[in-house]
Design a protein around this motif. Sequence first.
Motif, PDB file in Angstrom:
ATOM      1  N   GLY A   1      -1.984  46.309 -10.960  1.00  0.00           N
ATOM      2  CA  GLY A   1      -2.782  47.249 -11.752  1.00  0.00           C
ATOM      3  C   GLY A   1      -3.208  46.613 -13.061  1.00  0.00           C
ATOM      4  O   GLY A   1      -4.361  46.746 -13.486  1.00  0.00           O
ATOM      5  N   THR A   2      -2.294  45.892 -13.684  1.00  0.00           N
ATOM      6  CA  THR A   2      -2.623  45.211 -14.936  1.00  0.00           C
ATOM      7  C   THR A   2      -3.716  44.178 -14.710  1.00  0.00           C
ATOM      8  O   THR A   2      -4.722  44.137 -15.432  1.00  0.00           O
ATOM      9  CB  THR A   2      -1.363  44.522 -15.498  1.00  0.00           C
TER      10      THR A   2
ATOM     11  N   ASP B   1      -2.789  48.366 -21.551  1.00  0.00           N
ATOM     12  CA  ASP B   1      -1.771  47.961 -20.589  1.00  0.00           C
ATOM     13  C   ASP B   1      -0.414  48.582 -20.896  1.00  0.00           C
ATOM     14  O   ASP B   1       0.372  48.854 -19.987  1.00  0.00           O
ATOM     15  CB  ASP B   1      -1.666  46.436 -20.523  1.00  0.00           C
TER      16      ASP B   1
ATOM     17  N   TRP C   1      -0.197  51.872 -19.283  1.00  0.00           N
ATOM     18  CA  TRP C   1      -0.066  51.673 -17.843  1.00  0.00           C
ATOM     19  C   TRP C   1       1.382  51.363 -17.478  1.00  0.00           C
ATOM     20  O   TRP C   1       1.945  51.920 -16.536  1.00  0.00           O
ATOM     21  CB  TRP C   1      -1.001  50.541 -17.405  1.00  0.00           C
TER      22      TRP C   1
ATOM     23  N   LYS D   1       3.756  53.488 -15.036  1.00  0.00           N
ATOM     24  CA  LYS D   1       3.841  52.986 -13.668  1.00  0.00           C
ATOM     25  C   LYS D   1       4.827  51.862 -13.369  1.00  0.00           C
ATOM     26  O   LYS D   1       5.202  51.677 -12.223  1.00  0.00           O
ATOM     27  CB  LYS D   1       2.446  52.499 -13.245  1.00  0.00           C
ATOM     28  N   TYR D   2       5.230  51.085 -14.370  1.00  0.00           N
ATOM     29  CA  TYR D   2       6.122  49.965 -14.060  1.00  0.00           C
ATOM     30  C   TYR D   2       7.527  50.477 -13.762  1.00  0.00           C
ATOM     31  O   TYR D   2       8.083  51.261 -14.531  1.00  0.00           O
ATOM     32  CB  TYR D   2       6.181  48.986 -15.238  1.00  0.00           C
TER      33      TYR D   2
ATOM     34  N   PRO E   1       2.456  47.660  -9.422  1.00  0.00           N
ATOM     35  CA  PRO E   1       1.802  47.987 -10.690  1.00  0.00           C
ATOM     36  C   PRO E   1       1.361  46.749 -11.481  1.00  0.00           C
ATOM     37  O   PRO E   1       0.443  46.834 -12.287  1.00  0.00           O
ATOM     38  CB  PRO E   1       2.867  48.764 -11.457  1.00  0.00           C
ATOM     39  N   LEU E   2       1.990  45.608 -11.215  1.00  0.00           N
ATOM     40  CA  LEU E   2       1.549  44.374 -11.893  1.00  0.00           C
ATOM     41  C   LEU E   2       0.097  44.087 -11.525  1.00  0.00           C
ATOM     42  O   LEU E   2      -0.698  43.640 -12.358  1.00  0.00           O
ATOM     43  CB  LEU E   2       2.456  43.206 -11.476  1.00  0.00           C
TER      44      LEU E   2
END
Lengths: 612, 282
Positions: A362-363, B89, B92, B96-97, A359-360
Amino acid sequence: MSAVATQHDHAHVGTHDESHAHDHAHHSVSFIRKYIFSTDHKTIAKQFLATSMFFLLVGGAFALFIRWQLAYPGEPIPLVGKWLPDSLVSNGAVQPGFYTQLVTMHATVMIFFVIIPMATGAFANFCIPLMIGTDDMAMPTVNMVSFWLVPIAGLTIMSGFFVEGGTAAAGWTNYPPLSASGTGHMLWVIGVFLVGFSSILGGMNYLATTLNKRAKGMRMFDMPLTVWALFITSILQVLGTPVLASAMSLLFVDQVFHAGIFIPENLLTANGGLYPSGANVGAGGGGQPVLWQHLFWFYSHPAVYIMIVPIMGVVSDILATFARKAIFGYKAMVFAIMTIAFLGFVVWGHHMFLSGMSPLLGTTFMLSTIVIAVPSSIKIFNWLGTVWKGNIHFTTPNLNALGFISTFVCGGLSGVFMAIGPIDVYIHDTYFIVAHIHYVLFGGSLFGIFAGMYYWYPKMFGKMYNETLGKFHFFLTFITFNLCFFPMHMIGVGGHMRRIYDPYVYEFLKPFQPINQFITIFAIAMGFAQLILIFNLLWSLKFGRKAPRNPWRANTLEWAAPAHPGHGNFDRDITVYRGPYEFASPESKRDYLPQWIRPAHIEQETAVAEKH
Amino acid sequence: MFDFSWNMLTYFPPGISTYSEAHDDLFRLVYWISAAIFVLVQLTLVVFIFRYRARPGHKSIYYHGNNVVEFVWTLAPTVLFAGLGLYSDEMWKVMKYSSRIPTPDMEIDVVGQAFNWHVRYPGGDGILGKRHARYRSAQNLFGIDPADSHGKDDIVLTGEFNLPINKNVVVHLSSVDVLHSYFLPNFRIKQDAVPGSWIEVWHNGTKSGKYELACAELCGSGHYAMRAVLNMQADADFAKWMEGKITAKKAVLAAEAANPQPVAPAPAEAAAPAGEHHGSSH
């Protein structure tokens, strides 16, 4: 040659390349060398054009079958249903397996066999040598090979319809493990590999030609935006497509040798018709399905810029010509294209937000993707700045170019939604994405292609197309296009997934059937509207008015060549004295001032040029 | 009959998760900004087309551009879009994290198989049995380790499953054959189910009712039919339902003990890493 041409010859103190003239005096070639295996860039351009138009109809037919099934599931396709084989349809109605082949082949054909060959095959070939004032490409034989790879690749992929299990059916994105078995998928991989090489060879040729063969006096910043756009696109092609070739090679190895590159261990195999031939994917082991996605999208994101950037260049030139005004911010436009191209290489992960990658990422991909909206916005503003205080003529090419601006803005804005990761969580793999794709690829690329086809038709064929039919084609297409694709945003927000044979299996999608029917009706109308274009192109070949050299009174070098130029292109020496956008210049009494007109002789040379 | 509206915001299915409202708010923000830009640009285009159309006596100006204006309309979109990205972010991360997944009230395994969804519950002992790819077979879709006693009472359901409302549920998601995607429209969550990986998805539904789970990644000719039903229930109702399932499973286990079936031969080799079931690759 007429007396007027003789006047040109005497006006030149400069050199006339004697060997050049000699070559073209003795140039009788066989029918096969002239029309089939031609190395002349203009003939190759026409070959690309004809092949792409053929595939446009094929891809369009596939789309209409898809739309029919979504509107009226289980209903026989009108007219053609009964002619399709039983492996594909049942009583003329699309079957689920055929549906997945249709969605795959529609996109594959449109992307690899229509838009890319049109933009980087037909337009690149026709425009580059003429617009830089030279006789042909740097590597004419390589050029010929780059064309012939396209029909060979096309036949390879289409032959999938005749093998056991049918043609590729895993989407044009072809994700393994689904794509890792089946002859159809293997043929698809080979076909895409081949058509990729068409792209690489073409790109190499355009770079070599643009850098080495520009006419005397033409600096890089004297090139029209069409050439700049194609130049930068060529860099994308040459850098990106080899990665696609790698992906295809690796998948081929998995398909044929079960190497397990993309296949994790112990997958369950054929189950309820999942792999049509009951093929075993192989025990595999240690493979990563997501690796395919990285390799595929590393190319396929730049690919979408390959599909739009040339068109942006073409549209810029057309807008300037018909606004009778310089493109607003020429250098800014060039830098914007370069920025789009560069950023295009670092955003591929936005296709993979939900793939299971960290997911990082994704950022990071969200941030790089959302800033790519900036150079695109700059271009939109510059196009508006071009028509501002212009003197706008509504010819068919210009109508299509203006239509492009309108639809491209919509497509670009819908892209912002999906650039944002958390929103993409919801709209990924829904019709919101399909709406976006079609606004940028059809509303954008295809309208731009139409604009270019009408604009350069007189130079390509020496005839004028029919203006009334052209306008009619534009308005009909523009209206039906918007009515067909805009509602897709709505159902996408409603959660309507992509690639679904029968959405009404889901309660929450049942209410959308009337909208799907509405979309289908206008899709059918839009499809049939394209027949007007085909008719116009073919009819005008025979019955069109003979075209003058420069019917649009444009400034760029291709208009110095005779209408329907022969081998070698120009009948005079070409030297460039100014930039490509000197419209409404104080130096001339007319509202245009071509690049090749000598400064001291503006009045007489323009007058003479107009008499051709 | 569906009422067609030009406002696409009206098409959202009811959002019932703890993050669906925030998601929809973010969507609305982007929507209104986009709508404003859309209207501004289209209107400008139309006005220019009309005002600067060619007509007798009308001329174009000789003008190549303006660098100040270029700077302004480069800076403004950059600030807007970069700002939007940075702002988004947080949402997000929430969705998701891994580090932001709340402490689970309940954990389940979900696997996609062309063309069904299977869900595994921990059973009476409250613990999910260990799993590994080497144990996977058509009869053991989750690859439950036969040696692990905790796995014996696990409950596997296909096509329809229940969850309690107002509880943080962590789903361990995978696939047994090809890529699928776990899409719950009412929760605003979607995640690809990747064979060979177990990926964590979390959600907390706040309203009881029947909701649909759709597959959102093309997985073959039956992709369109890969639907499951999720029943969200209040605590007490869910507890009762779960009791019923546990009892039924006990009965099945007792019947099997009374009539033992021949055991399938153990699958081949592969050195065994410890079979954890959090984010492992098996």
